[in-house]
Scaffold this motif. Sequence first.
Motif, PDB file in Angstrom:
ATOM      1  N   VAL A  79       0.843  -1.201   0.000  1.00 54.19           N
ATOM      2  CA  VAL A  79       0.000   0.000   0.000  1.00 54.19           C
ATOM      3  C   VAL A  79       0.875   1.247   0.000  1.00 54.19           C
ATOM      4  O   VAL A  79       1.844   1.342   0.750  1.00 54.19           O
ATOM      5  CB  VAL A  79      -0.913   0.015   1.260  1.00 54.19           C
ATOM      6  N   GLY A  80       0.527   2.203  -0.864  1.00 53.56           N
ATOM      7  CA  GLY A  80       1.166   3.519  -0.844  1.00 53.56           C
ATOM      8  C   GLY A  80       0.099   4.536  -0.522  1.00 53.56           C
ATOM      9  O   GLY A  80      -1.041   4.411  -0.981  1.00 53.56           O
ATOM     10  N   CYS A  81       0.431   5.525   0.313  1.00 49.10           N
ATOM     11  CA  CYS A  81      -0.638   6.487   0.611  1.00 49.10           C
ATOM     12  C   CYS A  81      -0.130   7.905   0.826  1.00 49.10           C
ATOM     13  O   CYS A  81       1.042   8.127   1.132  1.00 49.10           O
ATOM     14  CB  CYS A  81      -1.467   6.033   1.809  1.00 49.10           C
ATOM     15  N   MET A  82      -1.051   8.812   0.609  1.00 46.28           N
ATOM     16  CA  MET A  82      -0.816  10.225   0.931  1.00 46.28           C
ATOM     17  C   MET A  82      -2.102  10.727   1.579  1.00 46.28           C
ATOM     18  O   MET A  82      -3.132  10.835   0.930  1.00 46.28           O
ATOM     19  CB  MET A  82      -0.521  11.029  -0.336  1.00 46.28           C
ATOM     20  N   ILE A  83      -2.011  10.977   2.881  1.00 45.27           N
ATOM     21  CA  ILE A  83      -3.192  11.401   3.633  1.00 45.27           C
ATOM     22  C   ILE A  83      -2.959  12.824   4.127  1.00 45.27           C
ATOM     23  O   ILE A  83      -1.926  13.108   4.736  1.00 45.27           O
ATOM     24  CB  ILE A  83      -3.439  10.481   4.866  1.00 45.27           C
ATOM     25  N   GLU A  84      -3.927  13.693   3.884  1.00 50.00           N
ATOM     26  CA  GLU A  84      -3.829  15.121   4.214  1.00 50.00           C
ATOM     27  C   GLU A  84      -2.635  15.761   3.504  1.00 50.00           C
ATOM     28  O   GLU A  84      -2.118  15.242   2.512  1.00 50.00           O
ATOM     29  CB  GLU A  84      -3.781  15.333   5.727  1.00 50.00           C
ATOM     30  N   THR A  85      -2.131  16.876   4.047  1.00 49.19           N
ATOM     31  CA  THR A  85      -1.057  17.591   3.346  1.00 49.19           C
ATOM     32  C   THR A  85       0.208  16.753   3.317  1.00 49.19           C
ATOM     33  O   THR A  85       0.635  16.235   4.351  1.00 49.19           O
ATOM     34  CB  THR A  85      -0.755  18.916   4.088  1.00 49.19           C
ATOM     35  N   PRO A  86       0.799  16.589   2.139  1.00 44.23           N
ATOM     36  CA  PRO A  86       2.004  15.752   2.071  1.00 44.23           C
ATOM     37  C   PRO A  86       3.172  16.355   2.848  1.00 44.23           C
ATOM     38  O   PRO A  86       3.413  17.550   2.792  1.00 44.23           O
ATOM     39  CB  PRO A  86       2.314  15.725   0.572  1.00 44.23           C
ATOM     40  N   GLU A  87       3.841  15.508   3.589  1.00 40.52           N
ATOM     41  CA  GLU A  87       4.996  15.946   4.376  1.00 40.52           C
ATOM     42  C   GLU A  87       6.278  15.618   3.603  1.00 40.52           C
ATOM     43  O   GLU A  87       6.328  14.656   2.853  1.00 40.52           O
ATOM     44  CB  GLU A  87       5.061  15.183   5.706  1.00 40.52           C
ATOM     45  N   SER A  88       7.308  16.463   3.783  1.00 36.13           N
ATOM     46  CA  SER A  88       8.621  16.113   3.224  1.00 36.13           C
ATOM     47  C   SER A  88       9.693  16.719   4.125  1.00 36.13           C
ATOM     48  O   SER A  88       9.389  17.540   4.985  1.00 36.13           O
ATOM     49  CB  SER A  88       8.760  16.641   1.792  1.00 36.13           C
ATOM     50  N   TYR A  89      10.936  16.291   3.920  1.00 40.39           N
ATOM     51  CA  TYR A  89      12.045  16.907   4.654  1.00 40.39           C
ATOM     52  C   TYR A  89      12.392  18.204   3.919  1.00 40.39           C
ATOM     53  O   TYR A  89      12.934  18.158   2.805  1.00 40.39           O
ATOM     54  CB  TYR A  89      13.260  15.981   4.664  1.00 40.39           C
ATOM     55  N   PRO A  90      12.094  19.377   4.520  1.00 37.27           N
ATOM     56  CA  PRO A  90      12.215  20.642   3.766  1.00 37.27           C
ATOM     57  C   PRO A  90      13.635  20.985   3.351  1.00 37.27           C
ATOM     58  O   PRO A  90      13.834  21.652   2.338  1.00 37.27           O
ATOM     59  CB  PRO A  90      11.664  21.688   4.739  1.00 37.27           C
ATOM     60  N   TYR A  91      14.616  20.509   4.121  1.00 39.26           N
ATOM     61  CA  TYR A  91      16.008  20.885   3.794  1.00 39.26           C
ATOM     62  C   TYR A  91      16.702  19.843   2.918  1.00 39.26           C
ATOM     63  O   TYR A  91      17.886  19.937   2.652  1.00 39.26           O
ATOM     64  CB  TYR A  91      16.797  21.182   5.071  1.00 39.26           C
ATOM     65  N   LEU A  92      15.939  18.856   2.467  1.00 43.30           N
ATOM     66  CA  LEU A  92      16.467  17.914   1.473  1.00 43.30           C
ATOM     67  C   LEU A  92      15.832  18.235   0.123  1.00 43.30           C
ATOM     68  O   LEU A  92      14.753  18.828   0.056  1.00 43.30           O
ATOM     69  CB  LEU A  92      16.118  16.469   1.853  1.00 43.30           C
ATOM     70  N   THR A  93      16.514  17.844  -0.937  1.00 44.14           N
ATOM     71  CA  THR A  93      15.956  18.044  -2.274  1.00 44.14           C
ATOM     72  C   THR A  93      14.857  17.002  -2.522  1.00 44.14           C
ATOM     73  O   THR A  93      14.723  16.034  -1.753  1.00 44.14           O
ATOM     74  CB  THR A  93      17.035  17.859  -3.355  1.00 44.14           C
ATOM     75  N   ALA A  94      14.129  17.203  -3.619  1.00 47.69           N
ATOM     76  CA  ALA A  94      13.075  16.239  -3.976  1.00 47.69           C
ATOM     77  C   ALA A  94      13.692  14.848  -4.133  1.00 47.69           C
ATOM     78  O   ALA A  94      13.176  13.848  -3.615  1.00 47.69           O
ATOM     79  CB  ALA A  94      12.402  16.669  -5.272  1.00 47.69           C
ATOM     80  N   TYR A  95      14.827  14.807  -4.826  1.00 48.82           N
ATOM     81  CA  TYR A  95      15.511  13.536  -5.044  1.00 48.82           C
ATOM     82  C   TYR A  95      15.922  12.902  -3.706  1.00 48.82           C
ATOM     83  O   TYR A  95      15.678  11.719  -3.453  1.00 48.82           O
ATOM     84  CB  TYR A  95      16.750  13.745  -5.929  1.00 48.82           C
ATOM     85  N   GLU A  96      16.518  13.724  -2.833  1.00 49.45           N
ATOM     86  CA  GLU A  96      16.983  13.193  -1.541  1.00 49.45           C
ATOM     87  C   GLU A  96      15.817  12.704  -0.678  1.00 49.45           C
ATOM     88  O   GLU A  96      15.955  11.734   0.071  1.00 49.45           O
ATOM     89  CB  GLU A  96      17.775  14.273  -0.792  1.00 49.45           C
TER      90      GLU A  96
END
Length: 234
Positions: A79-96
Amino acid sequence: MEVVLEINELNKIYKNGLGIRDISLNICRGDIFGLLGANGSGKTTVMKVITGLMKADSGDVKIFGHSINTQYEKAMKNVGCMIETPESYPYLTAYENLKQISRYYDYIDNIRIDEVLDIVGILKYKNEKTKNFSLGMKQRLGIATAILSNPKLVILDEPLNGLDVDGMVAMRNLIRKLSDEEGTTFLISSHLIHDVELTCNRVGVIFNGKLINEDYTSNILRDYSTLENYFISE
Ligand code: ATP
């Protein structure tokens, strides 16, 4: 038809009395199932409970035949999911950001990361830190994260939020492509009738926490004026 997601009499009521009641639903392999409801109708609560982000008061959910209550890891394996606002590590690049997630899987290589960034249309921003991303770009990265491991079931909460018109078209095409070519099953939520009309083969209408109708999209849309009543508060 193989049932991928089986929801049985699911209840989750918050302290203020709001929530979801008696939700039962089967989603079959290859379905693009749209959970359609106005803001506050209970869509996110359903998605949080079925992915184990929140515990239900009662009821059961089986994913690929495994109960999330007793066999959580097996149930969530594909299962892959995205619930509510997507979170990411802001100080990493999209690739990272994707590289970070790929460490959990031995079969995701750098080519797959680029491929997924390309699929969601942000490959050219792969070396930018995500703190500089617009909401639409964060949304695309969230979806990239959800599909990175090539899961068989993808659960997306309002995947078209924050996307411009081109982005919406691209996202719909992506969902249909994965469904057609990979047999991926989707559960997506939306508060827009038009959205599910263009994207989904089946629709469940949720209103005040209850699933009030569920059928093929064309059948659900046949009685458009009744359907619109559930969105009058918007
Ligand atoms: P939206 O599209 O606005 O995100 P939704 O259909 O996803 O809405 P939910 O977020 O599931 O709806 O919320 C269902 C109802 O439960 C709403 O009335 C909401 O205000 C309420 N609710 C959600 N989370 C909580 C909480 N933690 N505590 C109390 N009430 C909550």
